[in-house]
Design an enzyme around this catalytic site. Structure first.
Site, mmCIF file in Angstrom:
data_model
loop_
_atom_site.group_PDB
_atom_site.id
_atom_site.type_symbol
_atom_site.label_atom_id
_atom_site.label_comp_id
_atom_site.label_asym_id
_atom_site.label_seq_id
_atom_site.Cartn_x
_atom_site.Cartn_y
_atom_site.Cartn_z
ATOM 1 N N GLY A 10 0.865 -1.063 0.141
ATOM 2 C CA GLY A 10 0.009 -0.067 0.041
ATOM 3 C C GLY A 10 0.814 1.244 -0.232
ATOM 4 O O GLY A 10 2.058 1.300 0.149
ATOM 5 N N LEU A 12 1.298 3.480 2.484
ATOM 6 C CA LEU A 12 1.867 3.760 3.537
ATOM 7 C C LEU A 12 2.818 2.697 3.653
ATOM 8 O O LEU A 12 4.134 2.934 4.048
ATOM 9 C CB LEU A 12 1.019 3.838 4.958
ATOM 10 C CG LEU A 12 1.570 3.816 5.977
ATOM 11 C CD1 LEU A 12 2.626 4.988 6.234
ATOM 12 C CD2 LEU A 12 0.610 3.963 7.224
ATOM 13 N N ILE A 36 -5.604 -11.220 5.755
ATOM 14 C CA ILE A 36 -5.683 -11.102 7.280
ATOM 15 C C ILE A 36 -7.057 -11.459 7.875
ATOM 16 O O ILE A 36 -7.385 -11.666 9.218
ATOM 17 C CB ILE A 36 -5.298 -9.677 8.015
ATOM 18 C CG1 ILE A 36 -6.342 -8.584 7.341
ATOM 19 C CG2 ILE A 36 -3.972 -9.242 7.746
ATOM 20 C CD1 ILE A 36 -6.244 -7.186 7.966
ATOM 21 N N ALA A 59 -5.793 -2.431 5.368
ATOM 22 C CA ALA A 59 -7.073 -2.020 5.619
ATOM 23 C C ALA A 59 -7.893 -1.784 4.271
ATOM 24 O O ALA A 59 -7.388 -1.475 3.319
ATOM 25 C CB ALA A 59 -6.988 -0.623 6.428
ATOM 26 N N TYR A 124 -16.624 3.366 7.511
ATOM 27 C CA TYR A 124 -15.097 3.435 7.459
ATOM 28 C C TYR A 124 -14.551 3.723 9.117
ATOM 29 O O TYR A 124 -13.895 3.208 9.855
ATOM 30 C CB TYR A 124 -14.599 4.361 6.514
ATOM 31 C CG TYR A 124 -13.019 4.336 6.727
ATOM 32 C CD1 TYR A 124 -12.182 3.356 6.582
ATOM 33 C CD2 TYR A 124 -12.273 5.681 7.059
ATOM 34 C CE1 TYR A 124 -10.743 3.513 6.642
ATOM 35 C CE2 TYR A 124 -10.978 5.929 7.339
ATOM 36 C CZ TYR A 124 -10.201 4.785 6.992
ATOM 37 O OH TYR A 124 -8.887 4.835 7.229
ATOM 38 N N LYS A 128 -13.000 1.278 11.562
ATOM 39 C CA LYS A 128 -11.561 1.621 12.384
ATOM 40 C C LYS A 128 -11.416 1.700 13.687
ATOM 41 O O LYS A 128 -10.561 1.380 14.578
ATOM 42 C CB LYS A 128 -10.974 2.809 11.454
ATOM 43 C CG LYS A 128 -10.742 2.601 9.993
ATOM 44 C CD LYS A 128 -9.444 1.463 9.890
ATOM 45 C CE LYS A 128 -8.291 1.899 10.251
ATOM 46 N NZ LYS A 128 -7.378 1.040 9.977
#
Length: 278
Positions: A10, A12, A36, A59, A124, A128
């Site tokens: 990703g 990041l 995951i 994510a 979202y 999270k």
């Protein structure tokens, strides 16, 4: 240290690999090598690698799609996070969980501290936040890192979207009543690299300093790029999206400062560096 980066493909994730590999032994997984949402595979993978620290950068982050695909968002962001936390407990690893400013509703009217009341508005934000809950419930050794408005070299983001729109439009309408702190993934990755050096576990807000509206952000992008285009401010009401977003979700990097870490540079300085690389 041995560090496992989950979601290394990703935006990041790429920068985490670059930053963390300077001083640590790095292992990585991608969406193709580790799902995951599969708890047994997740535990097996983490136990085999046996890292000191796991950074979970995997994510479902498409804010609008999370509304229409809630079950998938829940599986990845909530149950996936639980699975990673359970795996960390089995391997006695610390966990870095990347969270978001969207855990807040934006009605406070000033910057949010780590201890402020959460109240997510969107699917979202809710998923999270529930990932945060599982992380705290399952583990003693964790860093929950809330960040905001990410952009970086290895993925689509607001900056590239604006620059692409400018190629085919004379006027662009941008929302002016949502305020936050644009954050460069390189600076976030470098902050996480510093953070894991000591066992100062807990919740951290980590963003570039200073803040703006999306409209002001767009104006800054075009000023740096030297693009002459009309940017028209509009309200959220005029520009509705499937997901509700907080009006004012500036994060105060309070715990970061209290631990003695240096202030993270202004988003404007970071933006200029990033755009110089495009």
């Amino acid at each position: 240290m041995k560090v496992l980066i989950i979601g290394s493909e990703g935006m990041l994730g790429h920068d985490l690999v670059d930053s963390l590999s300077a001083e640590n032994e790095i292992s990585t997984t991608t969406i193709d090598t580790l799902d995951i949402t599969d708890i047994n595979k997740t535990i097996k993978t983490v136990k085999e690698i046996n890292p000191d620290v796991v950074v979970n950068a995997a994510a479902f982050t498409n804010v609008n799609e999370c509304e229409s695909k809630f079950d998938l968002a829940y599986k990845v962001n909530v149950l996936g996070t639980r699975n990673v936390a359970a795996a960390c407990r089995e391997a006695d690893s610390a966990l870095v969980y990347i969270s978001t400013d969207y855990v807040f509703d934006g009605t406070k009217g000033s910057s949010y501290y780590e201890y402020d009341q959460t109240n997510p508005l969107s699917a979202y934000g809710k998923t999270k936040y529930l990932g945060e809950v599982y992380t705290r419930d399952i583990l003693d050794k964790f860093y929950i890192v809330r960040t905001a408005w990410l952009y970086g070299y290895h993925g689509p983001n607001f900056v590239t979207t604006m620059l692409n729109l400018a190629k085919t439009n004379d006027t662009i309408s941008v929302v002016n009543d949502q305020v936050g702190s644009p954050t460069y993934t390189v600076d976030l990755a470098n902050a996480i690299t510093q953070l894991i050096k000591k066992p100062a576990y807990g919740i951290y807000h980590v963003t570039n300093s200073e803040y703006c509206s999306w409209y002001e952000y767009a104006r800054e992008i075009f000023d740096i790029a030297g693009i002459d285009i009309e940017v028209k401010p509009v309200t959220t009401e005029e520009f509705p999206t499937p997901a509700l977003r907080p009006e004012y979700s500036v994060l105060e990097n309070y715990n970061w400062k209290m631990e003695g870490f240096p202030e993270i540079r202004s988003y404007k300085e970071a933006l200029r560096e990033y755009m110089g690389l495009l």
